[in-house]
Design an enzyme around this catalytic site. Structure first.
Site, short mmCIF file in Angstrom:
data_model
loop_
_atom_site.label_atom_id
_atom_site.label_comp_id
_atom_site.label_asym_id
_atom_site.label_seq_id
_atom_site.Cartn_x
_atom_site.Cartn_y
_atom_site.Cartn_z
N HIS A 175 0.82 -1.22 0.00
CA HIS A 175 0.00 0.00 0.00
C HIS A 175 0.85 1.26 0.00
O HIS A 175 0.37 2.33 -0.39
CB HIS A 175 -1.02 -0.02 1.15
CG HIS A 175 -0.47 0.26 2.52
ND1 HIS A 175 -0.18 -0.73 3.43
CD2 HIS A 175 -0.18 1.42 3.15
CE1 HIS A 175 0.25 -0.20 4.55
NE2 HIS A 175 0.26 1.12 4.41
N ASP A 233 1.36 -7.74 2.37
CA ASP A 233 1.44 -6.30 2.10
C ASP A 233 2.90 -5.87 1.93
O ASP A 233 3.52 -5.31 2.83
CB ASP A 233 0.78 -5.54 3.25
CG ASP A 233 0.46 -4.10 2.89
OD1 ASP A 233 0.96 -3.62 1.86
OD2 ASP A 233 -0.29 -3.45 3.63
N SER A 261 4.00 2.09 8.45
CA SER A 261 3.74 1.19 7.32
C SER A 261 5.04 0.97 6.56
O SER A 261 5.69 1.91 6.14
CB SER A 261 2.69 1.80 6.39
OG SER A 261 1.43 1.82 7.01
#
Length: 727
Positions: free
Chosen positions: A99, A236, A661
């Site tokens: 992402h 991810d 992230s």
């Protein structure tokens, strides 16, 4: 993302002050100093290093952070301005989240090359994709410059006096740093509302290329259904490479650039993680507000979050339905949908956590104890701090509502308002630009911007969003602030399809035709255009009616919060951690599951079996391609299995937030075991209130990452440049 009134606490460490055993001090420690809570600045780890060793860390402080020799910090980068990445080879290979790389993957995708759906893998350096505008930032060093920045400040000074001294001191310090660090970046950032400051010296690399990305069936598996939820089965991750000039220095893209040679890269541990293992996350957490007062938490829970969730509900209902019905729309809106949905679901989870764990009651209890403590002579100077903050928050509320609803509408709602406002300089300053000979240059830049905009624009989707959201936007601003009630077509009671479709901005051909013959007549046409005219009206209303008063009140709140956090530091008996502010941090804990609710237990890891279980529910968020189904069903896990299972994700008690992230999840030896990408839904409250029994971060197991690269994608050549340990 926005929490509360966007008040940055940015606390660093509070100096240990007076020893006391009072109930108030014990409650402060209980609320603010859990063993695994905190995001610690790596250059000042003295306060928690012994705790890290007790948890199992096998590295020295110099191994974690050093200016004089290579250390873990040299393998960590700020990726794209809002995520973290880690270097995993001596050839500049970089891991981050899927992402985090999503914008670049989407940019390079088309119906002919659907990298979102199918994934992308460069099988050699010539196939790597150039990522224009993408950069990574290394930290050279972080210096505590509090003394220099607060030089001359005395107790009792006014906000204006303090601000003037800080500004003057900052100017002197910046000149000194820039003189001594030519070619390097510099940020001087406040912590704890200016109770402390750090100078952060950085080095940026701008030639970054996409090497690999798994299909959405891996990188986005679970979609919005699983976002912020455990158990999780999302791979991810995405893979990039940094390039430099022949001297290993930053350079703009050139085919002659060479793979970057890092001072340190992370070895990858294939032995896996097990419950109770030491776990550390190293990265750039964006923002936390763990010292917010009850007044701000009340606003977040009862005004801000409900309003923003309601507005995004409307957008997502439209976008999700249209993406499901059309591959073309899916590709165009994938990045937009992700950007809207991520915070939307986080806010929903945060609401649940704050309510269920009675965050507001906890804050009020703490403040009652604080008020009682200020009756003592040692802390009497702080007696008016909380009453002052209470008053300021009440004054701020309508401006905060107006500000946040404007941001939601302009930047996460109908895109044509924000896009059309980009033409304001050309329309407003045409004569000046003409005198300077810059009209053609300006039009050329706008055409480039327009091509990028219309590449991912669908008129019918935008009409639905505009038609649906406008009434909601009007409602919030008429009932709570009323700051737009003077703007004609937007708020005169009726909006029609005619307003939308007659605008030149809804038709790229019409817009380019106007730009090709731009002149005085075009300016008159532009000024009457629905979207342009209203974007100007809204922007003027925002900048003139909302921003000045908002900033004035915010400055007063920050000044009072500086006193409040200063008082908390004096009253506490232990060092406290700094609120995240997009600076380099370390959080630590253990690999661990949790018991989020009565009768419910979360195991600390998931496996490929869970992927198939979800796939067979036929929920479109759990879609797989035939190759993945075959590999999972045949259990072709290669050398990446543990006890016959392919582990996908795992959880730990590391305190993380947005910006983490893509952060590396490291074991006690500093070896890469996973990539951080999320928190459980209950944990989203940890930006404001941390509960060590409940809050868990979610990491993709590095063995699943390698399995995808090797077994699924057949890009095993990438593994040859990595350092794999504990096979």
């Amino acid at each position: 993302m926005l929490n509360g009134f966007v008040f940055k606490l940015n606390a660093i460490t509070f100096a240990a002050m007076k020893k006391t055993t009072s109930l108030f001090i014990l409650s402060l420690i209980a609320i603010f100093s859990h063993a695994t809570e905190g995001m610690w600045i790596p250059s000042v780890l003295d306060a928690v290093y012994d705790d890290m060793k007790a948890y199992g860390l096998q590295l020295s402080k110099e191994d974690l952070y050093s200016v004089n020799h290579s250390s873990l910090k040299d393998a960590i980068v700020l990726f794209g301005g809002g995520c973290t990445g880690e270097i995993v080879s001596n050839e500049g290979l970089l891991f981050t989240n899927h992402h985090c790389g999503f914008d670049q993957i989407q940019f390079h995708s088309s119906l002919q090359h659907d990298y979102l759906k199918d994934g992308f893998w460069a099988m050699n350096s010539n196939e790597e994709l150039v990522c224009s505008g993408l950069s990574v930032v290394f930290i050279v060093r972080m210096d505590d410059v509090t003394e220099a920045m607060r030089k001359g400040i005395k107790t009792g000074m006014t906000q204006k006096e303090v601000d003037a001294l800080v500004a003057a001191n900052k100017k002197v310090l910046e000149e000194e740093y820039k003189k001594n660090n030519p070619g390097l970046g510099l940020q001087i950032k406040p912590f704890n509302y200016g109770n402390q400051y750090f100078a952060i010296v950085t080095k940026s690399y701008n030639d970054v290329r996409l090497v690999g990305a798994p299909p959405s069936a891996v990188g986005k598996f679970g979609g919005d259904t699983d976002n912020w939820v455990w158990p999780r089965h999302t791979g991810d991750f995405s893979v990039f490479r940094i390039y430099a000039d022949k001297n290993n220095e930053p350079a703009t893209y050139s085919k002659d650039n060479l793979p970057f040679k890092p001072a340190h890269f992370l070895p990858i541990n294939l032995g896996g993680t097990h419950e109770g293992d030491f776990s550390m996350v190293y990265g750039f957490p964006g923002r936390t507000d763990h010292l917010l007062t009850s007044y701000a938490v009340d606003y977040t829970m009862n005004k801000s979050n409900p309003m923003k969730i309601a507005m995004r509900d409307k957008s997502l209902n439209i976008i999700d339905a249209r993406m499901a019905a059309s591959d073309e729309v899916r590709i165009k809106y994938a990045s937009k949908q992700s950007g809207i949905a991520n915070a939307w679901k986080k806010w929903k989870g945060q609401q649940i956590g704050l309510i269920n764990f009675r965050a507001l009651d906890m804050k009020r209890k703490q403040e009652d104890e604080f008020k009682a403590k200020t009756k003592e002579q040692d802390y009497a100077q702080y007696v008016n701090v909380l009453p002052k903050l209470d008053s300021l928050y009440k004054l701020m509320e309508p401006y905060a509502v107006a500000r946040e609803s404007y941001i939601e509408y302009m930047f996460y709602g109908p895109e044509l308002f924000d896009f059309s406002y980009k033409f304001h300089d050309l329309v407003q300053n045409y004569d000046t630009l003409k005198v300077k000979g810059k009209v053609e240059e300006t039009i050329k830049a706008l055409k480039t911007e327009a091509r990028l905009f219309y590449k991912d624009f669908d008129k019918s989707v935008e009409f639905e969003i505009w038609n649906t959201l406008t009434n909601g936007f009007m409602h919030y601003n008429q009932t709570d602030a009323g700051w737009l009630n003077h703007t004609p077509p937007m708020t005169d009671g009726m909006i029609t399809g005619k307003d939308f479709y007659k605008s030149a901005f809804t038709d790229s051909t019409a817009l380019f035709k106007l730009l090709d013959s731009f002149g005085k007549k075009t300016i008159k046409t532009m000024k009457k255009d629905y979207f342009y005219a209203n974007s100007v009206l809204m922007n003027e209303a925002y900048t003139k009616k909302i921003t000045p008063r908002y900033q004035e009140l915010l400055a007063q709140i920050n000044f009072s919060m500086q006193q409040y956090t200063e008082a908390l530091g004096k009253m506490a008996t232990a060092d406290q951690w700094a609120d995240a502010n997009s600076t380099l941090r370390i959080s630590f804990g253990k690999v661990d599951g949790s018991d989020p609710r009565d009768g419910e237990h979360y195991k600390y890891f998931t496996t490929a079996d869970g992927i198939l279980d979800k796939y067979y529910t036929k929920n479109p968020d759990f879609e797989l391609n035939s190759k993945l189904v075959s590999l999972f069903e045949k259990r072709e896990y290669g050398s990446y299995a543990e006890e016959g299972e392919l582990r996908i994700c795992y959880t730990g008690s590391n305190h993380t937030t947005g910006g983490n992230s893509g952060s590396p999840a490291l074991n006690a030896k500093g070896e890469l075991t996973g990539i951080n990408f999320d928190r459980s839904w209950e944990s989203t409250m940890s930006d404001i209130t941390y509960n060590p029994d409940i809050c868990r971060n979610i990491m993709v197991d590095i063995r699943y990452v390698l399995w995808v690269i090797d077994v699924y994608a057949n890009a095993e050549y990438l593994l040859e440049e990595m350092k794999l340990v504990n096979k």
